[in-house]
Scaffold this motif. Structure first.
Motif, PDB file in Angstrom:
ATOM      1  N   THR A  91      -1.054  -0.885  -4.523  1.00 37.51           N
ATOM      2  CA  THR A  91      -1.956   0.255  -4.715  1.00 37.51           C
ATOM      3  C   THR A  91      -1.066   1.485  -4.596  1.00 37.51           C
ATOM      4  N   MET A  92      -1.103   2.347  -5.590  1.00 38.66           N
ATOM      5  CA  MET A  92      -0.146   3.446  -5.703  1.00 38.66           C
ATOM      6  C   MET A  92      -0.845   4.787  -5.854  1.00 38.66           C
ATOM      7  N   ASP A  93      -0.582   5.694  -4.917  1.00 37.24           N
ATOM      8  CA  ASP A  93      -1.079   7.066  -5.021  1.00 37.24           C
ATOM      9  C   ASP A  93      -0.324   7.745  -6.166  1.00 37.24           C
ATOM     10  N   ILE A  94      -0.919   8.711  -6.818  1.00 37.11           N
ATOM     11  CA  ILE A  94      -0.222   9.409  -7.903  1.00 37.11           C
ATOM     12  C   ILE A  94       0.635  10.547  -7.361  1.00 37.11           C
ATOM     13  N   THR A  95       0.032  11.410  -6.539  1.00 36.51           N
ATOM     14  CA  THR A  95       0.733  12.605  -6.085  1.00 36.51           C
ATOM     15  C   THR A  95       1.395  12.362  -4.739  1.00 36.51           C
ATOM     16  N   MET A  96       2.737  12.266  -4.752  1.00 36.84           N
ATOM     17  CA  MET A  96       3.491  12.018  -3.516  1.00 36.84           C
ATOM     18  C   MET A  96       4.821  12.770  -3.579  1.00 36.84           C
ATOM     19  N   PRO A  97       5.401  13.041  -2.416  1.00 34.73           N
ATOM     20  CA  PRO A  97       6.717  13.686  -2.397  1.00 34.73           C
ATOM     21  C   PRO A  97       7.830  12.707  -2.816  1.00 34.73           C
ATOM     22  N   GLU A  98       8.999  13.231  -3.073  1.00 39.02           N
ATOM     23  CA  GLU A  98      10.210  12.482  -3.440  1.00 39.02           C
ATOM     24  C   GLU A  98      10.144  11.825  -4.809  1.00 39.02           C
ATOM     25  N   MET A  99       9.157  10.970  -5.042  1.00 39.84           N
ATOM     26  CA  MET A  99       8.955  10.370  -6.367  1.00 39.84           C
ATOM     27  C   MET A  99       7.459  10.137  -6.505  1.00 39.84           C
TER      28      MET A  99
ATOM     29  N   VAL B 175       0.856  -1.190   0.000  1.00 35.03           N
ATOM     30  CA  VAL B 175       0.000   0.000   0.000  1.00 35.03           C
ATOM     31  C   VAL B 175       0.892   1.239   0.000  1.00 35.03           C
ATOM     32  N   VAL B 176       0.738   2.077  -1.033  1.00 36.36           N
ATOM     33  CA  VAL B 176       1.590   3.260  -1.168  1.00 36.36           C
ATOM     34  C   VAL B 176       0.731   4.523  -1.246  1.00 36.36           C
ATOM     35  N   ASP B 177       0.906   5.399  -0.252  1.00 32.83           N
ATOM     36  CA  ASP B 177       0.196   6.687  -0.229  1.00 32.83           C
ATOM     37  C   ASP B 177       0.916   7.575   0.765  1.00 32.83           C
ATOM     38  N   ASP B 178       1.034   8.852   0.463  1.00 28.66           N
ATOM     39  CA  ASP B 178       1.719   9.745   1.395  1.00 28.66           C
ATOM     40  C   ASP B 178       0.843  10.104   2.589  1.00 28.66           C
ATOM     41  N   ALA B 179      -0.449   9.855   2.505  1.00 23.83           N
ATOM     42  CA  ALA B 179      -1.351  10.146   3.620  1.00 23.83           C
ATOM     43  C   ALA B 179      -1.574   8.890   4.466  1.00 23.83           C
ATOM     44  N   ALA B 180      -1.168   8.953   5.724  1.00 24.26           N
ATOM     45  CA  ALA B 180      -1.313   7.798   6.628  1.00 24.26           C
ATOM     46  C   ALA B 180      -2.774   7.364   6.724  1.00 24.26           C
ATOM     47  N   PHE B 181      -3.697   8.327   6.709  1.00 27.95           N
ATOM     48  CA  PHE B 181      -5.121   8.016   6.801  1.00 27.95           C
ATOM     49  C   PHE B 181      -5.573   7.155   5.611  1.00 27.95           C
ATOM     50  N   MET B 182      -5.109   7.506   4.407  1.00 25.00           N
ATOM     51  CA  MET B 182      -5.497   6.735   3.213  1.00 25.00           C
ATOM     52  C   MET B 182      -4.910   5.320   3.281  1.00 25.00           C
TER      53      MET B 182
ATOM     54  N   ALA C 280       4.276   2.151   2.077  1.00 22.28           N
ATOM     55  CA  ALA C 280       5.282   3.166   1.779  1.00 22.28           C
ATOM     56  C   ALA C 280       4.578   4.508   1.656  1.00 22.28           C
ATOM     57  N   GLU C 281       5.313   5.590   1.995  1.00 24.34           N
ATOM     58  CA  GLU C 281       4.673   6.902   1.913  1.00 24.34           C
ATOM     59  C   GLU C 281       5.168   7.742   0.753  1.00 24.34           C
ATOM     60  N   ASN C 282       6.041   7.184  -0.082  1.00 29.39           N
ATOM     61  CA  ASN C 282       6.411   7.877  -1.315  1.00 29.39           C
ATOM     62  C   ASN C 282       6.897   6.846  -2.339  1.00 29.39           C
ATOM     63  N   GLY C 283       7.053   7.313  -3.565  1.00 32.49           N
ATOM     64  CA  GLY C 283       7.410   6.409  -4.655  1.00 32.49           C
ATOM     65  C   GLY C 283       8.774   5.762  -4.483  1.00 32.49           C
ATOM     66  N   LYS C 284       9.706   6.521  -3.927  1.00 27.75           N
ATOM     67  CA  LYS C 284      11.056   5.994  -3.732  1.00 27.75           C
ATOM     68  C   LYS C 284      11.037   4.785  -2.794  1.00 27.75           C
TER      69      LYS C 284
ATOM     70  N   CYS D  78      -4.151   5.153  -7.571  1.00 27.74           N
ATOM     71  CA  CYS D  78      -5.197   5.810  -6.801  1.00 27.74           C
ATOM     72  C   CYS D  78      -5.065   7.301  -7.040  1.00 27.74           C
ATOM     73  N   SER D  79      -6.136   7.942  -7.473  1.00 29.27           N
ATOM     74  CA  SER D  79      -6.029   9.369  -7.735  1.00 29.27           C
ATOM     75  C   SER D  79      -7.258  10.099  -7.230  1.00 29.27           C
ATOM     76  N   ALA D  80      -7.068  11.371  -6.935  1.00 27.77           N
ATOM     77  CA  ALA D  80      -8.201  12.208  -6.555  1.00 27.77           C
ATOM     78  C   ALA D  80      -8.965  12.585  -7.817  1.00 27.77           C
TER      79      ALA D  80
END
Length: 125
Positions: A52-60, A7-14, A33-37, A81-83
């Motif tokens: 599952t991968m968030d699109i908008t994240m810091p670092e990568m 599960v990859v998302d920069d938001a812990a809640f998501m 993970a909280e970023n792409g890197k 996963c995108s908004a």
């Protein structure tokens, strides 16, 4: 044993929301993970069945992470996963190799549908 999902998302809640949905439905959380890197590094170590991968994240961002993961494993199963309103990014993600996408805010059924569809496709491949 259930399929393993990263599960990859920069938001812990998501991440928590997604983890709750997948564990309740018999899947195992391989890691988060909280970023792409981090995601690329963890994918190489954990070899999950699906990401599952968030699109908008810091670092990568998610699109670069998809490309990096697909370079490691061309058959990687990744769901973006995108908004709302990120259609152009979703198209970029699919072109980069994502197998499906889900739009935030999530509906539990939609997440499970996407996971099951992608995993059943890869089982046949």
């Amino acid at each position: 044993m259930g399929k393993k999902i990263l599960v990859v998302d920069d938001a812990a809640f998501m991440r928590m929301m997604i983890k709750n949905i997948i564990t309740k439905n018999g899947y195992e959380v391989a890691g988060e993970a909280e970023n792409g890197k981090e995601a690329v590094k963890m994918y190489a170590e954990l070899k999950p069945d699906l990401v599952t991968m968030d699109i908008t994240m810091p670092e990568m961002d998610g699109i670069d992470a998809v490309k990096a993961i697909r370079a490691i494993d061309p058959n990687a199963n990744i769901i973006m996963c995108s908004a709302m309103g990120q259609q152009a990014m979703v198209m970029d993600a699919i072109q980069a190799g994502a197998k499906d996408f889900i739009v935030k805010p999530f509906q539990q059924d939609r997440i499970l549908q996407a996971i099951e569809r992608v995993l059943s496709r890869s089982a046949r491949a």
